[in-house]
Design an enzyme around this catalytic site. Structure first.
Site, short mmCIF file in Angstrom:
data_model
loop_
_atom_site.label_atom_id
_atom_site.label_comp_id
_atom_site.label_asym_id
_atom_site.label_seq_id
_atom_site.Cartn_x
_atom_site.Cartn_y
_atom_site.Cartn_z
N ASP A 186 47.65 80.60 12.85
CA ASP A 186 47.42 80.12 14.21
C ASP A 186 46.50 81.15 14.88
O ASP A 186 46.39 82.30 14.42
CB ASP A 186 48.74 79.97 14.99
CG ASP A 186 48.55 79.07 16.22
OD1 ASP A 186 47.39 78.79 16.58
OD2 ASP A 186 49.56 78.65 16.81
C1 BGC Z 1 47.78 76.72 19.08
C2 BGC Z 1 47.33 75.90 17.89
C3 BGC Z 1 45.88 75.53 18.06
C4 BGC Z 1 45.06 76.81 18.20
C5 BGC Z 1 43.58 76.56 18.37
C6 BGC Z 1 46.87 77.89 19.36
O1 BGC Z 1 47.13 78.43 20.62
O2 BGC Z 1 49.09 77.18 18.87
O3 BGC Z 1 48.13 74.75 17.77
O4 BGC Z 1 45.44 74.74 17.00
O5 BGC Z 1 45.50 77.51 19.35
O6 BGC Z 1 43.31 76.02 19.62
#
Ligand code: BGC
Length: 843
Positions: free
Chosen positions: A232
């Site tokens: 993530d």
């Molecule tokens: C989220 C993810 C997301 C990523 C990119 C993170 O804050 O938890 O689900 O895909 O950001 O935006």
């Protein structure tokens, strides 16, 4: 399941031709949304996009003007219980990702609704792992059919936002397997997902990005996953441990643990080059599988607004809308309508998605008020009163915002970029494109008030900012930083408010000055957001009641919005925000034909449930929520949804009560496997609406199932259950046939009274019948046995060994106990039409 990826000759040659720095470079993003291109070996840049609501494109929320189809949120898609629909939604999302020149879609989100309060529940499908996993698998199949890889996320036990980057989800092994891992397993084994995204949190104390047993043992060895694992965004990674544990790609770039530091580690001999080669091979194999190796990597992202996509967004919104109660008022008889009052804080707002990274900029949005008005046509008068306001602070102003960026963190620097935005919000992860790390920005726009009176302005910042209205500095977060808060996904300040009197029709200039200097940009997030709203008059509820009293029907649209339900924080209460409960009661008392529409991504407290004539759960229904609602209210469409999550009577009845959201970086999943209905039913707790509940405009007969008398587990065979279903009403409609399995009366471990093990949605015209075929395999009867190795080790140390202690040690695994199970077939977890015994015999 998709075939396992085996490195092709092309990939093998590419890896061999890449230098150490190029290989390490590929394991970290080159920027926020793409991987490193290595033109020398024919490897283009590969772009990734969020996500579950739609494909925003390789841009951050609020950045760039790319529009996207916005499909209903996860709970709404889960509520459709329609795997065929989910697959078609997947095809749409895949097509959208391709339009945006992306080959990876950061979806689906399959974390579990452990508590109704979790901030991202709206993004996830269900409290039930089978429904979540089957929905995810279908979506994955659709997306990947468009040559776009999915990353099923966030592995694992990322079921709260509180302390989300530091917390340890403390979950026992059986619970993990039966509940929290199952959706991932199904998305991979049945859906063939080519990617997995790890979660921010730790699992039983170990970062998921370093958990070899999880990423290597379970994911790759047991499930046969051969795709790639991505972190993530800004998830914790370590150069030595994470690659060995099974993480392939660190995002976003530039790498902190991967990339250059990983190349150095290989040079220093602390990471084997063969391990790096394996990472690169997995990434390239996925890129090859989706065709990304044949891209140029310079394709322009585009937006398209196709009629067929609009239709599908509408179908999905209809299919996920749940009719909770109805005294016969719905569907409305259009011929008897002269005046309709559309009331409530969400009536004239399009609350179609939750907050956070899943946000997209849709093409079309009609508010419920507009959609109902359009649908009813000119012969019906539609009046509106908000009644109450739930805006936490204030929404951004939609306007032409002229922005200039200047070098240096002090005012007066050279202008380096200019752009026009559509709202009073600047947000970038890292400095905006073409702008140095230290910069200032000035954004201006004009606002013409519609109402004379007090207007509330808000300012939130990640960085430092100052807001001036009509030439007067209203909030100054530049001279003194604003207090730290939860804005900008936890990286920003509190939202500070100030009120100013404005005059209807008199334009005022809004000017925002921003600097990246000071304490700004924590976590690489640079942002400023200005909100604005006219305050409601003091007699707003009375006006709503009067409007309802004079109307044939009152539709009250209540709920939350992306300021109440968002990534980054959990809700503090299940209650409707503000004075909405009182508004519902007052309006229902004024008009017996009051229909309440709950526009929220997760359950809310409904102590007023008996007051209105009908209640509809519309979730965050995506771009077509308004039109879907209008069609459902008038009977031009049928509410196809069934609850994918229980609506408890009281939050305190929820199994996670007392341990949610956790504290001091530990979230203890003390209820074990007893999540959602598994808990309420085992404890005989009353619920407001049970899992699986949803009314139709027609009636169905679920006939006696045909079930073989016995089933031998361990042979690879399936048990086939055939259920006759008839639409006994006078109009077309859909029904969801749900099959729950109840364990034998005596089991070795405590088991829920029943668990969903198969389901099917059928669409039948009036009088039509069909036979639904549901299949069960061993897993439908199994529980996860943690084995007796641990016990044997303990017994070994005992001075007095109990008899039988030397018995054979049992390894962990899925275990089917012999006995009489009950197959419970019905329309919801509480509305079981037939109970049929089946004798299960282990082979
Ligand atoms: C989220 C993810 C997301 C990523 C990119 C993170 O804050 O938890 O689900 O895909 O950001 O935006």
């Amino acid at each position: 399941m998709a075939d396992a990826l085996r490195p092709s000759a092309r990939v093998t040659e590419m890896v061999a031709a890449m230098t150490l720095d190029e290989k390490a470079g590929l394991t970290a993003g080159v920027d926020f949304w793409s991987t490193l291109p290595v033109e020398r070996v024919g490897l283009p840049r590969v772009r990734l996009t969020d996500g579950p609501n739609g494909a925003r494109g390789p841009v951050t929320r609020g950045e760039g003007g790319l529009r996207a189809v916005c499909v209903p949120c996860g709970t709404a898609l889960g509520a459709s219980w329609d795997v065929d629909l989910l697959e078609r939604v997947g095809v749409l999302l895949g097509t959208e990702a391709r339009r945006k020149a992306c080959r990876v879609l950061l979806a689906p989100t399959v974390n579990i609704h452990r508590s109704p309060l979790a901030g991202r529940n709206f993004e996830c499908y269900s409290e039930d792992p089978l429904l979540s996993g089957r929905a995810a698998a279908a979506l994955v199949r659709g997306v990947q059919a468009q040559d776009v890889a999915t990353t099923v996320k966030h592995l694992v036990a990322n079921d709260a936002e509180h302390e989300r980057t530091s917390m340890s989800s403390d979950v026992d092994e059986r619970t993990l397997r039966e509940i929290y891992l199952l959706p991932f397993e199904l998305a991979i084994r049945e859906g063939g997902s080519l990617g997995v995204m790890t979660s921010y949190n730790r699992l039983n104390g170990i970062w998921c990005t370093e958990d070899e047993a999880l990423l290597g043992g379970i994911l790759r060895d047991e499930w046969g996953f051969s795709g790639f694992v991505v972190t993530d965004w800004y998830g914790v990674t370590t150069t030595e441990v994470s690659p060995a544990a099974g993480v392939d790609l660190e995002m976003p770039g530039p790498g902190r643990a991967f990339g250059a530091p990983l190349a150095d580690a290989v040079r220093a001999g602390t990471v084997a080059e063969a391990d790096l080669d394996a990472q690169v091979t997995r990434l390239l194999s996925v890129f090859e599988r989706v065709g990304a190796l044949d891209d140029t990597g310079t394709e322009e992202p585009t937006s398209a607004d196709e009629p067929a996509d609009r239709e599908l967004a509408l179908e999905a919104a209809v299919s996920g809308t749940v009719l909770l109660t109805n005294d016969g008022t719905l569907p409305l008889d259009r011929s008897a309508l002269r005046r309709v009052a559309v009331i409530g804080p969400n009536a004239a707002k399009a609350v179609i998605m939750g907050g956070g990274s899943s946000h997209v900029e849709p093409f079309h949005v009609a508010t419920p008020l507009e959609a109902i008005g359009d649908h009813l046509g000119p012969d019906v008068e539609v009046v509106h009163e908000p009644g109450v306001d739930i805006t936490r602070a204030a929404p951004t102003l939609k306007a032409e915002v002229a922005v200039t960026y200047h070098a240096g963190s002090e005012p007066g620097g050279e202008q380096v970029r200019a752009e026009t935005l559509t709202a009073t919000q600047l947000l970038s992860f890292g400095p905006p494109q073409g702008v140095p790390a230290e910069f200032t920005a000035r954004a201006t726009c004009t606002f013409t008030p519609e109402r004379t009176g007090p207007h509330l302005f808000t300012l939130a910042q990640a960085g430092r900012a100052r807001l001036a209205v009509g030439g007067r500095v209203l909030i100054d977060g530049m001279a003194t930083p604003l207090p730290r808060g939860r804005t900008f996904m936890g990286y920003g300040s509190k939202e500070v408010t100030e009120t100013i009197d404005l005059v209807a029709g008199d334009p005022v200039e809004i000017a925002i000055d921003y600097t990246s200097g000071g304490d700004g940009g924590s976590g690489g997030v640079y942002g400023v957001k200005v909100g604005l709203r006219a305050l409601l008059p003091p007699d707003a509820v009375e006006r709503a009641v009067a409007a309802a009293a004079e109307a044939d029907v009152a539709v009250v649209v209540v709920g939350t919005d992306d300021e109440w339900e968002s990534e980054g924080f959990d809700r503090r209460s299940m209650d409707l925000p503000g004075e909405q409960d009182g508004l519902i009661r007052a309006v229902a008392a004024a008009n017996p034909r009051t229909v309440v529409v709950v526009n929220a991504g997760a359950p809310v407290t409904m102590d007023w449930i008996d007051d209105p004539a009908a209640v509809v759960q519309a979730w965050f229904g995506g771009q077509a929520m308004g039109p879907a609602l209008a069609r459902i209210l008038t009977g031009d469409a049928e509410p196809g949804g069934r609850l994918p999550t229980t609506v408890p009577e009281r939050l305190e009845h929820n199994p996670s009560w007392g341990t949610f959201p956790g504290d001091h970086d530990h979230h203890r999943y003390g209820e074990g496997v007893f999540v959602g209905y598994r808990w309420y039913q085992s404890r005989h707790l009353p619920v407001r609406f049970p899992f699986g509940h949803g009314l139709s405009y027609t009636t169905f007969d679920v006939g006696t199932p045909t079930v073989p008398a016995s089933f031998t587990a361990g042979t690879g065979d399936e048990l086939v259950v055939e259920v006759p279903v008839t639409n006994t009403g006078s109009r077309s409609g859909s029904e969801v046939v749900q099959l729950y399995v109840a364990p034998p009366s005596r089991t070795e471990v405590p088991r829920p009274p029943q668990e969903l093990k198969a389901f099917a949605k059928v669409h039948l015209t009036a009088g039509e019948s069909t036979v639904v075929r549901l299949t069960l395999d061993d897993r439908a009867f199994a529980w996860w046995d943690v084995g007796t190795e641990g016990h044997a080790a303990v017994v070994e140390r005992l001075p007095l060994k109990p008899p039988g202690a030397a018995a054979a040690v049992r390894s962990p695994g899925w275990r089917v106990e012999a006995g009489t199970y009950a197959l419970r077939v019905g329309r919801s977890s509480a509305d079981i039409a037939h109970v049929v015994p089946v004798e299960v015999v282990p082979a």
